[in-house]
Design an enzyme around this catalytic site. Structure first.
Site, PDB file in Angstrom:
ATOM      1  N   GLY A 238     -30.386  36.938  -7.514  1.00  0.00           N
ATOM      2  CA  GLY A 238     -29.716  36.293  -6.767  1.00  0.00           C
ATOM      3  C   GLY A 238     -28.516  36.834  -6.137  1.00  0.00           C
ATOM      4  CG  HIS A 239     -24.427  38.014  -7.598  1.00  0.00           C
ATOM      5  ND1 HIS A 239     -25.266  38.168  -8.756  1.00  0.00           N
ATOM      6  CD2 HIS A 239     -23.775  37.097  -7.161  1.00  0.00           C
ATOM      7  CE1 HIS A 239     -24.282  37.356  -9.175  1.00  0.00           C
ATOM      8  NE2 HIS A 239     -23.787  37.246  -8.049  1.00  0.00           N
TER       9      HIS A 239
ATOM     10  CB  SER B 139     -22.707  36.194 -14.249  1.00  0.00           C
ATOM     11  OG  SER B 139     -23.302  36.251 -12.812  1.00  0.00           O
TER      12      SER B 139
ATOM     13  N   GLY C  38     -25.161  31.479  -2.131  1.00  0.00           N
ATOM     14  CA  GLY C  38     -26.515  31.213  -2.657  1.00  0.00           C
ATOM     15  C   GLY C  38     -26.828  28.841  -3.333  1.00  0.00           C
TER      16      GLY C  38
ATOM     17  CG  LEU D  36     -23.554  42.410  -8.347  1.00  0.00           C
ATOM     18  CD1 LEU D  36     -23.174  43.583  -7.409  1.00  0.00           C
ATOM     19  CD2 LEU D  36     -22.277  40.836  -8.235  1.00  0.00           C
TER      20      LEU D  36
END
Ligand code: PAF
Length: 282
Positions: free
Chosen positions: A38-39, A188, A149, A35
């Site tokens: 963004g998450h 990621s 996203g 994570l």
């Protein structure tokens, strides 16, 4: 309060159904872990829009091609849980591969037309895997809203179309791309970049921002816009370009002149790392 951590499909379904019985709106944030901000922005949006946020963490093997990075995909469940604990998450669902795909499981989703170009063409089977796991998660976590996203823009279109075509009773909310201060979209996979590659990678967002600013100055011709973007990539010695494209936001078909529903999308390799990004031009 610390989130409840569940690995059993029956238990997460029961927990979510209990929230509905209590009249709560449930938000779902599907992730593959590793994570980043963004998450966490999806979690924040879920906290704003709903009463009970469930984050799923599952590195879905069926969306990785045979030559892709499944086994080296970054994973640190404890770190992910620690991050979610400070972000008001109510429940985490982190099943094992065997739970989600027990021996004998063989049904999958045929993804919609919008899955065919770009990622779908370059990563055969990818969207079949994505659509299948997302539908399974929707069944186990019958949320009111699911948050995705914009960085994986084609994925959001595939899921949106699947929801429409299969009459799935869930709303999806697409949240903006979160970027590093220099413009690089959070991913990621950025963890794979060496310091030199990290510097080079900024050219990807620069190329897309260049398209955006030329459009703002009045340029509408896609050939000109794409040439300008490709020059920025070439100047940064990025030569492995899967695509840089200007397409219709809805059906992802190429456009010749930028109109109010266009999006610029790109996928490139920086060293061995494949990065994607996009900018909506409306
Ligand atoms: O975007 C992702 O992280 C994955 O594709 C998703 C939606 C969690 C499905 O595995």
């Amino acid at each position: 309060m610390a989130p409840v951590l569940l690995t059993d499909p029956a238990q997460i379904l029961e927990l979510v159904e209990e929230q509905h019985r209590q009249g709560k709106r449930v938000g779902l944030v599907p992730t593959m872990g590793a994570l980043h901000a963004g998450h966490l922005s999806l979690v924040q949006q879920s906290n704003i829009d709903t009463d009970f946020t469930v984050v799923t963490i599952f590195v879905n093997p069926t969306q990785f091609g045979a030559d892709e990075d499944l086994e080296k995909y970054p994973q640190d469940l404890d770190l992910d849980i620690r991050q979610l604990s400070t972000h008001n998450v109510d429940a985490i669902f982190a099943p094992t591969r065997e739970t989600m795909y027990p021996p004998g499981s063989s049904t999958s989703i045929l993804p919609p037309e919008v899955a065919k170009p770009f990622e779908g063409q370059l990563r055969p089977g990818h969207f079949e895997g994505v659509a299948t796991i997302v539908l399974k998660l929707f069944n186990l976590i019958p949320a009111n809203v699911a948050f995705f996203g914009q960085k994986d823009y084609q994925q959001t279109r595939v899921i949106g179309q699947m929801i429409e075509d299969l009459n799935i009773p869930i709303e999806i909310k697409i949240c903006p791309v979160i970027r590093e201060p220099d413009g690089l979209a959070l991913s990621s996979r950025n963890a794979y970049l060496s310091p030199a590659e990290r510097e080079q990678a900024v050219a990807l967002s620069k190329a897309l921002f260049q398209i955006e600013s030329l459009v703002q100055e009045g340029q509408r011709d896609c050939a000109e816009l794409l040439m300008a973007a490709k020059k920025i990539l070439a100047d940064a010695s990025i030569h492995e370009i899967d695509y840089v494209a200007l397409v219709d936001k809805q059906n992802l078909s190429p456009v010749r002149q930028v109109h109010s529903n266009a999006i610029a999308m790109a996928a490139v390799y920086i060293g061995g790392t494949r990065l994607i990004d996009n900018i909506i031009l409306s």
